[in-house]
Scaffold this active site. Structure first.
Site, mmCIF file in Angstrom:
data_model
loop_
_atom_site.group_PDB
_atom_site.id
_atom_site.type_symbol
_atom_site.label_atom_id
_atom_site.label_comp_id
_atom_site.label_asym_id
_atom_site.label_seq_id
_atom_site.Cartn_x
_atom_site.Cartn_y
_atom_site.Cartn_z
ATOM 1 N N CYS A 272 0.823 -1.205 0.000
ATOM 2 C CA CYS A 272 0.000 0.000 0.000
ATOM 3 C C CYS A 272 0.866 1.268 0.000
ATOM 4 O O CYS A 272 1.388 1.664 1.043
ATOM 5 C CB CYS A 272 -0.919 -0.013 1.223
ATOM 6 S SG CYS A 272 -1.969 1.445 1.322
ATOM 7 N N CYS B 271 -0.520 4.108 2.119
ATOM 8 C CA CYS B 271 -0.276 3.950 3.561
ATOM 9 C C CYS B 271 1.193 4.220 3.905
ATOM 10 O O CYS B 271 1.500 4.919 4.870
ATOM 11 C CB CYS B 271 -0.586 2.535 4.027
ATOM 12 S SG CYS B 271 -2.086 1.823 3.374
ATOM 13 N N ASP B 272 2.106 3.642 3.142
ATOM 14 C CA ASP B 272 3.509 3.603 3.559
ATOM 15 C C ASP B 272 4.452 4.480 2.730
ATOM 16 O O ASP B 272 5.621 4.627 3.091
ATOM 17 C CB ASP B 272 4.029 2.153 3.484
ATOM 18 C CG ASP B 272 3.265 1.230 4.418
ATOM 19 O OD1 ASP B 272 2.723 1.730 5.414
ATOM 20 O OD2 ASP B 272 3.213 0.021 4.147
#
Ligand code: NAP
Length: 314
Positions: free
Chosen positions: A142, A145-146
């Protein structure tokens, strides 16, 4: 075998299912929530979540889900963990007053008037040596997300479809270099994304190549690559790898009951209702435009609110 009747079954205790549970408790719905393994879902392995409001500057996926579980416990919500729902069937009855769904697992049978499916989706994985060890420690599924964790670092994106190219472009906002490792010498992604990627100076393609191994210490440090045409192997130092080789919805339970889109995601309307009365879907398993914790929790809240309306014949 436990045989019970309830008004609502929530299948899946990730952010969507737990969000639905909180709203169900507050609406005084009689419900059960079943979870295949431990409550938490995919975010348990996300190293840092920076885009969920209220936690500054960030929180690990594990800590966020623990907070949600503690929050649920305050409302006496106890997911039935390690209780996989193996089948979901219609009983032939219709309407909010009737037990029209039958869920069954290894040790339980439940009849319910409504169901919320919050079973999530799973990224396809490479399944090569070292991958499991470094998930959340350099291997991610992701970029949203990261990605920000890789500011000024070098990363690999594995895959050549729309997701891989779109997310590689997104990662160039943070990383100083993004290598796209693709197993063929042409991309599956749409031409527009291809053109943008070819024009981006931060992106470099490594064609006809697969990742064979992830290695490092506490975090990922290196990958072993193999050119599938020449058979030549090489090691490459890298800070992070984002795998984008496809995503699969965990929608098997509703096959033949509700409509799925071409990729297997459950089609819902804006109330999270599926094409089957009394059956709702929330989170990554549905045909949503954004798959994040914040959208999953919100989907769960909407699904429970409209399941309540359904149960009350509204
Ligand atoms: P995808 O289109 O199935 O692409 C997967 C990519 O991963 C392919 O390039 C495939 O290579 C590669 N791959 C698969 N298994 C592999 C393996 N074991 N090792 C190495 N590489 C592997 O998946 P996606 O990109 O997640 O897209 C899924 C669907 O969502 C697609 O229909 C896509 O159009 C859609 N989507 C749309 C948008 C958008 O509209 N903006 C954005 C994202 C996704 P090969 O090409 O060699 O098969």
């Amino acid at each position: 075998m436990e045989e019970i009747k309830t008004d609502l079954i929530i299948v899946g205790a990730g952010p969507a299912g737990l969000g639905a549970a909180i709203y169900s408790v507050r609406a005084a719905i009689d419900f059960r929530i079943y979870e295949r393994v431990m409550a938490g879902g995919q975010i348990t392995t996300t190293e840092s979540i920076e885009n969920y409001p209220g936690f500054k500057p960030d929180i690990s996926g594990y800590d966020l889900i623990q907070n949600i579980i503690e929050h649920c416990a305050k409302f006496n919500i106890k997911p039935c963990e390690y209780n996989q729902v193996d089948s979901l069937k219609l009983t032939g009855r219709t309407g909010p007053e009737e037990y029209q769904f039958k869920c069954q697992g290894e040790n339980f049978k439940v009849k319910s008037k409504a169901v919320i499916i919050a079973t999530g989706a799973r990224p396809e994985r490479l399944f090569v040596e070292g991958e499991s060890e470094y998930i959340g420690k350099g291997v991610s599924f992701c970029a949203t997300c990261d990605g920000a964790l890789y500011y000024d670092k070098e990363v690999i994106v594995a895959g050549g479809g729309d997701s891989a190219i779109q997310e590689a472009l997104f990662l160039t906002k943070f990383a100083k270099k993004v290598y796209i490792v693709h197993r063929r010498n042409e991309l599956r992604a749409v031409k527009m994304l291809q053109t943008r990627a070819f024009e981006n100076k931060k992106i470099e393609f490594i064609w006809d190549t697969v990742i064979e191994k992830f290695s490092g210490g506490d975090r990922l440090e290196e990958v072993s690559l193999k050119n599938v045409k020449s058979g030549k192997k090489k090691c490459m130092k890298i800070d992070g790898v984002f795998e984008y080789i496809g995503i699969k919805a965990n929608s098997q339970l509703v096959e033949g009951i509700a409509r799925l889109d071409d990729y297997g995601f459950i089609i819902t309307d804006s109330t999270m209702a599926t094409t089957q009365h009394g059956l709702f879907a929330a989170g990554d398993v549905r045909d949503t435009k954004l798959r994040q914790v914040i959208t999953a929790v919100a989907d769960g809240a909407i699904a429970a609110t409209y399941a309540d309306k359904y149960l009350n014949g509204l």
